[in-house]
Motif scaffolding. Structure first.
Motif, PDB file in Angstrom:
ATOM      1  N   VAL A  13     -22.921 -54.035  -7.179  1.00 35.51           N
ATOM      2  CA  VAL A  13     -21.948 -54.768  -7.565  1.00 35.51           C
ATOM      3  C   VAL A  13     -20.769 -54.407  -6.996  1.00 35.51           C
ATOM      4  CG1 VAL A  13     -20.910 -55.081  -9.857  1.00 35.51           C
ATOM      5  CG2 VAL A  13     -23.384 -54.792  -9.941  1.00 35.51           C
ATOM      6  N   SER A  14     -19.847 -55.438  -6.874  1.00 32.75           N
ATOM      7  CA  SER A  14     -18.456 -55.231  -6.164  1.00 32.75           C
ATOM      8  C   SER A  14     -17.342 -55.878  -7.234  1.00 32.75           C
ATOM      9  CB  SER A  14     -18.250 -55.801  -4.864  1.00 32.75           C
ATOM     10  OG  SER A  14     -19.368 -55.189  -3.825  1.00 32.75           O
ATOM     11  N   VAL A  15     -16.727 -54.951  -7.903  1.00 34.68           N
ATOM     12  CA  VAL A  15     -15.577 -55.351  -8.831  1.00 34.68           C
ATOM     13  C   VAL A  15     -14.204 -55.573  -7.939  1.00 34.68           C
ATOM     14  CG1 VAL A  15     -14.168 -54.852 -10.770  1.00 34.68           C
ATOM     15  CG2 VAL A  15     -16.780 -54.228 -10.601  1.00 34.68           C
ATOM     16  N   ILE A  47     -12.996 -52.445  -5.767  1.00 35.51           N
ATOM     17  CA  ILE A  47     -11.967 -52.796  -4.624  1.00 35.51           C
ATOM     18  C   ILE A  47     -10.704 -52.952  -4.952  1.00 35.51           C
ATOM     19  CG2 ILE A  47     -11.767 -54.078  -2.374  1.00 35.51           C
ATOM     20  CD1 ILE A  47     -14.649 -54.314  -2.469  1.00 35.51           C
ATOM     21  N   VAL A  48      -9.583 -52.245  -4.933  1.00 29.68           N
ATOM     22  CA  VAL A  48      -8.378 -52.832  -5.306  1.00 29.68           C
ATOM     23  C   VAL A  48      -7.550 -53.138  -4.092  1.00 29.68           C
ATOM     24  CG1 VAL A  48      -6.133 -51.780  -6.006  1.00 29.68           C
ATOM     25  CG2 VAL A  48      -8.244 -50.698  -6.879  1.00 29.68           C
ATOM     26  N   GLY A  76     -14.389 -60.408   1.074  1.00 30.45           N
ATOM     27  CA  GLY A  76     -14.687 -60.116   2.432  1.00 30.45           C
ATOM     28  C   GLY A  76     -15.194 -58.714   2.925  1.00 30.45           C
ATOM     29  N   ALA A  77     -14.597 -57.762   2.020  1.00 35.27           N
ATOM     30  CA  ALA A  77     -14.873 -56.402   2.431  1.00 35.27           C
ATOM     31  C   ALA A  77     -15.995 -55.667   1.589  1.00 35.27           C
ATOM     32  CB  ALA A  77     -13.501 -55.668   2.064  1.00 35.27           C
ATOM     33  N   ALA A  78     -16.175 -56.669   0.421  1.00 34.18           N
ATOM     34  CA  ALA A  78     -17.200 -56.127  -0.506  1.00 34.18           C
ATOM     35  C   ALA A  78     -18.748 -55.909  -0.062  1.00 34.18           C
ATOM     36  CB  ALA A  78     -17.374 -57.089  -1.825  1.00 34.18           C
ATOM     37  N   GLU A  79     -19.480 -54.941  -0.589  1.00 37.23           N
ATOM     38  CA  GLU A  79     -20.728 -54.786  -0.137  1.00 37.23           C
ATOM     39  C   GLU A  79     -21.619 -55.167  -0.913  1.00 37.23           C
ATOM     40  OE1 GLU A  79     -21.531 -50.909   2.129  1.00 37.23           O
ATOM     41  OE2 GLU A  79     -19.475 -50.354   1.687  1.00 37.23           O
ATOM     42  N   PHE A 121     -20.252 -60.100  -7.043  1.00 35.41           N
ATOM     43  CA  PHE A 121     -18.782 -59.972  -6.829  1.00 35.41           C
ATOM     44  C   PHE A 121     -18.357 -60.130  -8.407  1.00 35.41           C
ATOM     45  CE2 PHE A 121     -18.756 -61.530  -2.400  1.00 35.41           C
ATOM     46  CZ  PHE A 121     -19.460 -60.649  -1.939  1.00 35.41           C
ATOM     47  N   VAL A 122     -17.643 -59.323  -9.015  1.00 31.17           N
ATOM     48  CA  VAL A 122     -17.005 -59.794 -10.007  1.00 31.17           C
ATOM     49  C   VAL A 122     -15.496 -59.419 -10.029  1.00 31.17           C
ATOM     50  CG1 VAL A 122     -16.447 -58.884 -12.803  1.00 31.17           C
ATOM     51  CG2 VAL A 122     -18.579 -58.487 -11.426  1.00 31.17           C
TER      52      VAL A 122
END
Length: 386
Positions: free
Chosen positions: A5-7, A37-38, A81-84, A88-89
């Motif tokens: 999960v990528s927030v 991810i900020v 684009g940078a999330a793994e 995506f949230v």
């Protein structure tokens, strides 16, 4: 281990809220392998620096500091684009999105195989919290427009709190227009396939620190996004938005014309043969519409390049000067249509003939007005404001 999960947290001047939000998200997702991810748009209050310090206590937190290409929607796309993760949230870092529904949102993907899950304020069990009646009215109207024009099958298409599968993002990302604040609209409106969607109600919380970023630019970009998604294949949304302002000016013009006619404004002679005699009613309607169009275009269509303070008078003067060509076009068209064509129709109402001639003359002048005012009056941002 790669996070599932990528927030994504887009930030701008949220230095006080971010530490609280990051801690709450971490606690809420403690059962899931996740990353935060900020994406900060080089905040003057150094939110990006606060985020870097948070990495000491929250190692799964990543920081992207953007020095150009600013904006909430584009920040979200940068984060995706940078999330793994495979999910995506997207949520705000201002503590208004309730992190307690995060686990249920994640379960909707892994247990019910949804494509998109959104937090909604308008389904049963949801609430706008302590919003004023004015804000509720604006939000409801925007929701009505989005659902009506785009046919979106959700209760809260304006939500900024949602989750989406990586696969849906990958299929849609190249068609997304990263304008404004409502990135969910783009995913809903541009998805090529019918998405399996689930909505989870939540209560919108009150911001603890900082100020809302809602302004005329946000409102304008929302309308542009709606027009772009609905009509962008055929016509420029900016031109269409300008045309809508122009259409409102037509109504103002006609109202002014009718008021002046009912008040018995006289005809005058100008000394110019092709304009004699000229009705002051036409002139009054023109001036009223110029005033209306200037303010609507200044504070909506060209909000980012708007005139303000002492520059406002200069902007209106420039707008008025470049519109003179359009005025001459309209007056000439009215004279020709009414006196050379309609005046010959016996038995017709004089008011009706003048009204019809005014409509046709307005339409004739609209094209010249558009190009002059859009390319000269607001060709660049005023150097000094206020």
């Amino acid at each position: 281990m790669r996070p599932s999960v990528s927030v994504i947290l887009p930030t701008y001047n949220e230095s006080k809220n971010l530490p609280i939000a990051a801690d709450r998200i971490t606690r809420s997702l403690s059962d899931y392998n996740h990353e935060i991810i900020v994406v900060d748009d080089d905040s003057p209050d150094h939110t990006w620096e606060i985020a870097e310090h948070l990495q000491e206590s929250i190692p799964q937190l990543k920081v992207i500091r953007r020095l150009s290409g600013k904006g909430l929607s584009s920040a979200v796309l940068t984060g995706m684009g940078a999330a793994e993760g495979e999910v995506f949230v997207v949520m705000d870092s201002d503590l208004q999105h309730d992190e307690k529904i995060l686990p249920e949102m994640i379960r909707s993907f892994y247990e019910r195989d949804v494509d998109l899950c959104l937090g909604t304020r308008y389904a049963k069990g949801g609430s706008t919290g302590k919003w004023s009646l004015a804000r509720i009215g604006i939000s409801r109207f925007a929701t009505f427009l989005a659902k009506g024009l785009l046919g979106l099958p959700v209760s809260d298409p304006m939500s900024g709190y949602f989750g989406i599968k990586r696969s849906v993002y990958s299929e849609t990302k190249n068609s997304i227009n990263p304008r404004g604040f409502k990135i969910l609209l783009e995913f809903l409106g541009r998805s090529k396939e019918n998405l399996k969607i689930e909505e989870i109600p939540y209560t919108f919380q009150t911001r603890m620190y900082g100020e809302t970023k809602l302004n005329n630019s946000v409102i304008k970009n929302f309308f542009l996004a709606i027009l772009d998604i609905r009509f962008g294949k055929w016509i420029s949304p900016t031109f269409l938005f300008y045309s809508l302002v122009g259409a409102s000016g037509v109504l103002v013009n006609l109202v002014g014309f009718l008021i002046a006619e009912l008040c018995k404004f006289p005809e005058v002679r100008t000394g110019i043969s092709f304009l004699d005699p000229f009705s002051l009613s036409v002139f009054f309607g023109i001036e009223l519409s110029i005033l209306s169009n200037f303010f609507l275009n200044n504070y909506f269509t060209f909000y980012e390049r708007r005139y303000s303070g002492k520059n406002l008078a200069f902007g209106f003067l420039l707008f008025h000067l470049v519109s003179m060509v359009g005025i001459l076009v309209q007056m000439s068209a009215f004279h020709f249509i009414y006196y050379s064509i309609f005046k010959q129709w016996n038995g017709a109402s004089e008011l009706a003939l003048k009204f019809s001639a005014d409509i046709l003359s307005i339409l004739t002048a609209m094209v010249s007005n558009y190009f002059l005012n859009s390319n000269l009056t607001w060709s660049k941002k005023p150097e000094e404001e206020g």
